[in-house]
Design a protein around this motif. Structure first.
Motif, PDB file in Angstrom:
ATOM      1  N   ILE A   9       0.422   6.077  -8.145  1.00 39.95           N
ATOM      2  CA  ILE A   9       1.337   5.890  -6.907  1.00 39.95           C
ATOM      3  C   ILE A   9       0.709   6.647  -5.889  1.00 39.95           C
ATOM      4  O   ILE A   9       0.619   7.915  -5.925  1.00 39.95           O
ATOM      5  CB  ILE A   9       2.618   6.538  -7.446  1.00 39.95           C
ATOM      6  CG1 ILE A   9       3.250   5.731  -8.592  1.00 39.95           C
ATOM      7  CG2 ILE A   9       3.735   6.120  -6.101  1.00 39.95           C
ATOM      8  CD1 ILE A   9       4.546   6.120  -8.916  1.00 39.95           C
ATOM      9  N   LYS A  58       2.305   7.419   0.127  1.00 31.62           N
ATOM     10  CA  LYS A  58       3.295   6.734   1.157  1.00 31.62           C
ATOM     11  C   LYS A  58       4.235   6.189   0.274  1.00 31.62           C
ATOM     12  O   LYS A  58       5.076   5.715   0.717  1.00 31.62           O
ATOM     13  CB  LYS A  58       2.263   5.922   1.881  1.00 31.62           C
ATOM     14  CG  LYS A  58       1.580   6.850   3.080  1.00 31.62           C
ATOM     15  CD  LYS A  58       0.314   5.731   3.564  1.00 31.62           C
ATOM     16  CE  LYS A  58       1.017   4.758   4.451  1.00 31.62           C
ATOM     17  NZ  LYS A  58       0.343   4.106   5.544  1.00 31.62           N
ATOM     18  N   GLU A  59       3.780   5.668  -1.043  1.00 34.31           N
ATOM     19  CA  GLU A  59       4.567   4.814  -1.734  1.00 34.31           C
ATOM     20  C   GLU A  59       5.523   5.367  -2.520  1.00 34.31           C
ATOM     21  O   GLU A  59       6.517   4.739  -3.049  1.00 34.31           O
ATOM     22  CB  GLU A  59       3.717   3.744  -2.610  1.00 34.31           C
ATOM     23  CG  GLU A  59       2.861   2.817  -1.748  1.00 34.31           C
ATOM     24  CD  GLU A  59       1.771   2.024  -2.487  1.00 34.31           C
ATOM     25  OE1 GLU A  59       1.817   2.457  -3.556  1.00 34.31           O
ATOM     26  OE2 GLU A  59       1.261   1.070  -1.774  1.00 34.31           O
ATOM     27  N   GLU A 103       8.469   7.056  -4.349  1.00 36.51           N
ATOM     28  CA  GLU A 103      10.105   7.061  -4.140  1.00 36.51           C
ATOM     29  C   GLU A 103      10.507   7.799  -5.403  1.00 36.51           C
ATOM     30  O   GLU A 103      10.749   7.263  -6.246  1.00 36.51           O
ATOM     31  CB  GLU A 103      10.521   5.709  -4.127  1.00 36.51           C
ATOM     32  CG  GLU A 103      10.417   4.794  -2.835  1.00 36.51           C
ATOM     33  CD  GLU A 103      10.895   3.433  -2.851  1.00 36.51           C
ATOM     34  OE1 GLU A 103      11.721   3.238  -3.578  1.00 36.51           O
ATOM     35  OE2 GLU A 103      10.332   2.775  -2.077  1.00 36.51           O
TER      36      GLU A 103
END
Length: 146
Positions: free
Chosen positions: A49, A52-53, A55
């Motif tokens: 991951i 920026k991505e 979560e």
């Protein structure tokens, strides 16, 4: 000289002080609080991951004091774009949500535990914390790859 030699001998002696299980458990959790960003970075990279991505979803442990969970969240929120906190004590984290928006521009979403699917692409569950990160010694620590 006799007194000086006795004092020197006393300071040279190394005595082992036994730690109780409760002290070791407290020490291990407090040690991991400071290492949380490194652990999340490692898990993020292993999962492929990008930063920026990411979560992150943090699952609260109601048996722990809220200030410990808040400290973990404060350490993590610096590099996040989306941050979910699943808890049953939402009132304890109201100031943290405001701080996240004002200081870091981070949208922090507090959700009720047990309501549907857990959002995010990386989950950090404090309830399971020490079951997976459990090898502590006075010299070093080890983590289990999840």
């Amino acid at each position: 000289m006799g007194l000086f030699q006795k004092l020197l001998a006393r300071f040279r002696r190394k005595e082992e002080i036994p730690c109780s299980t409760a002290q070791e458990e407290r020490k291990s959790f407090l040690l991991y609080i400071t290492k949380t960003p490194e652990i999340v970075t490692y898990l993020r990279r292993e999962s492929g991951i990008s930063r920026k991505e990411l979560e992150l979803a943090l699952v609260d442990d109601e048996n722990r004091p809220a200030y410990q969970v808040i400290r973990i969240a404060e350490l993590l929120m610096k590099d996040l774009n989306f941050f979910y906190l699943l808890t049953e004590r939402e009132d304890a984290f109201e100031e943290l949500v405001e701080e996240a928006m004002e200081e870091h521009g981070l949208l922090m979403v507090v959700l009720q535990k047990g309501e549907g699917q857990i959002p995010g692409n990386l989950l950090l569950d404090i309830n399971e914390w020490e079951k997976h990160l459990d090898i502590i010694s006075a010299v070093s620590y080890n983590t289990l790859i999840m």
